[in-house]
Design a protein around this motif. Structure first.
Motif, PDB file in Angstrom:
ATOM      1  N   ARG A  42       0.861  -1.152   0.156  1.00  0.00           N
ATOM      2  CA  ARG A  42       0.179  -0.032  -0.084  1.00  0.00           C
ATOM      3  C   ARG A  42       0.723   1.177   0.020  1.00  0.00           C
ATOM      4  O   ARG A  42       0.530   2.246  -0.442  1.00  0.00           O
ATOM      5  CB  ARG A  42      -1.062  -0.023   1.315  1.00  0.00           C
ATOM      6  N   GLN A  45       1.959   1.836  -3.557  1.00  0.00           N
ATOM      7  CA  GLN A  45       0.889   2.601  -4.246  1.00  0.00           C
ATOM      8  C   GLN A  45       0.679   3.983  -4.186  1.00  0.00           C
ATOM      9  O   GLN A  45       0.449   4.677  -5.034  1.00  0.00           O
ATOM     10  CB  GLN A  45      -0.568   1.879  -3.835  1.00  0.00           C
ATOM     11  N   TRP A  49       1.089   6.905  -6.735  1.00  0.00           N
ATOM     12  CA  TRP A  49       0.047   7.913  -6.810  1.00  0.00           C
ATOM     13  C   TRP A  49       0.237   9.289  -6.887  1.00  0.00           C
ATOM     14  O   TRP A  49       0.076  10.136  -7.618  1.00  0.00           O
ATOM     15  CB  TRP A  49      -1.129   7.435  -5.873  1.00  0.00           C
TER      16      TRP A  49
ATOM     17  N   ASP B 111      -3.324   2.846   5.445  1.00  0.00           N
ATOM     18  CA  ASP B 111      -4.429   2.332   5.308  1.00  0.00           C
ATOM     19  C   ASP B 111      -4.851   1.630   3.882  1.00  0.00           C
ATOM     20  O   ASP B 111      -4.245   2.185   2.729  1.00  0.00           O
ATOM     21  CB  ASP B 111      -5.590   3.418   5.189  1.00  0.00           C
ATOM     22  N   ALA B 112      -5.926   0.861   3.696  1.00  0.00           N
ATOM     23  CA  ALA B 112      -6.175   0.139   2.234  1.00  0.00           C
ATOM     24  C   ALA B 112      -6.913   1.327   1.495  1.00  0.00           C
ATOM     25  O   ALA B 112      -8.025   1.805   2.246  1.00  0.00           O
ATOM     26  CB  ALA B 112      -6.943  -0.850   2.388  1.00  0.00           C
ATOM     27  N   TRP B 113      -6.595   1.634   0.585  1.00  0.00           N
ATOM     28  CA  TRP B 113      -7.325   2.521  -0.504  1.00  0.00           C
ATOM     29  C   TRP B 113      -7.315   2.163  -2.011  1.00  0.00           C
ATOM     30  O   TRP B 113      -6.570   1.323  -2.264  1.00  0.00           O
ATOM     31  CB  TRP B 113      -7.001   3.709  -0.198  1.00  0.00           C
ATOM     32  N   PRO B 115      -6.427   3.556  -5.379  1.00  0.00           N
ATOM     33  CA  PRO B 115      -5.884   4.643  -5.931  1.00  0.00           C
ATOM     34  C   PRO B 115      -6.801   4.910  -7.218  1.00  0.00           C
ATOM     35  O   PRO B 115      -6.905   4.081  -8.010  1.00  0.00           O
ATOM     36  CB  PRO B 115      -4.224   4.274  -6.092  1.00  0.00           C
ATOM     37  N   PHE B 189      -6.922  11.566   1.739  1.00  0.00           N
ATOM     38  CA  PHE B 189      -7.248  10.327   1.304  1.00  0.00           C
ATOM     39  C   PHE B 189      -8.290   9.557   2.421  1.00  0.00           C
ATOM     40  O   PHE B 189      -9.297   9.135   1.752  1.00  0.00           O
ATOM     41  CB  PHE B 189      -5.901   9.041   1.579  1.00  0.00           C
TER      42      PHE B 189
END
Lengths: 83, 192
Positions: A42, A45, A49, B111-113, B115, B189
């Motif tokens: 994550r 990611q 991003w 945290d999981a998100w 994108p 986010f």
């Protein structure tokens, strides 16, 4: 974690990799850590991003650029000073 | 000999090509739009006066940002604010403990998100959140991030501008990204 680098080390390596761009090489130890660590995936990611969107935001947000009036004011002053 | 129109043409070209990058840099350091605009103007004037000193060793933008950096530091010094010396030395020993356990695990895992690319409508909101989060960074981290990530200056040129080694720059930017993630989790986010 099975003799693999820690999240602290991997997050640093990923950050460095994103700064080096295409020339960066990822070690197998970092790859192996990412396979088993969702938190670091994550984080990767997030880095990707940010790389793709920070400049896009700066290019599209009006408050991140000189306004037309500001730009013309600067242009006018420069012309006066350089004449 | 330069004619007036040649001078105008050159300064117009710099303003059109690099004005926004200079403005963003100055804005991130000063937090004030009017002052940032003044810095752009002073930078371009100084660049014109010192144009013979530009040898092309770095890009034109890097050269202009270097001039802007000095202008901003002068402004901060004159207005009684802290202005960094030419060499940064804030490696923030011990900062790792804020983000990682002694074993090196995340204290607060990301945290999981999902994108998704920013669209034009979201850009302004994200930019405002980023500005607020950048303002909370130590000066060296903020400056490094703005130059490298926001303005696309090559890392080797950023290290020259900031007078730090490449390894030091990697550490500065790594820490900037960790801090920004934490801040943006709350201000961007997390709210999406």
């Amino acid at each position: 974690m099975l003799g693999l680098p820690s999240c602290r080390d991997v997050s640093y390596e990923l950050s460095r990799e994103y700064m080096q761009g295409a020339s960066a090489r990822r070690s197998w130890r970092v790859r192996a850590h990412l396979l088993i660590c969702g938190a670091c995936r994550r984080y990767e990611q997030y880095l990707a991003w940010m790389r793709d969107n920070v400049r896009r935001a700066a290019d599209n947000a009006a408050s991140a650029r000189l306004s037309h009036a500001q730009r013309e004011r600067i242009r006018q002053t420069l012309h006066e000073q350089l004449d | 000999m330069d004619t007036g129109s040649q001078r105008r043409l050159e300064s117009d070209r710099w303003l059109d090509r690099h004005g926004d990058a200079l403005y963003r840099y100055a804005l991130a350091r000063l937090g004030n739009s009017d002052a940032a605009q003044d810095m752009v103007q002073e930078t371009l004037l100084a660049a014109w006066q010192g144009r013979s000193g530009f040898k092309g060793a770095s890009s034109e933008r890097t050269w202009l940002l270097g001039i802007c950096r000095h202008k901003v530091s002068d402004y901060l010094r004159q207005s009684g604010h802290f202005a960094p010396s030419t060499a940064y030395n804030d490696l923030e020993m011990g900062m790792d403990a804020e983000f990682f356990t002694t074993a090196g695990a995340w204290r607060h895992p990301p945290d999981a998100w999902t994108p998704a690319p920013l669209d034009e409508i979201e850009a302004e909101g994200f930019w405002n959140a980023l500005q607020a989060c950048l303002a909370q960074l130590p000066e060296a981290q903020r400056e490094g991030f703005v130059l490298q990530t926001l303005n696309g200056v090559e890392p080797v040129d950023v290290s020259r501008l900031l007078h730090v080694s490449m390894n030091h720059l990697y550490v500065l930017l790594h820490r900037a990204r960790l801090r920004l993630r934490q801040c943006l989790d709350t201000h961007w986010f997390g709210g999406k």
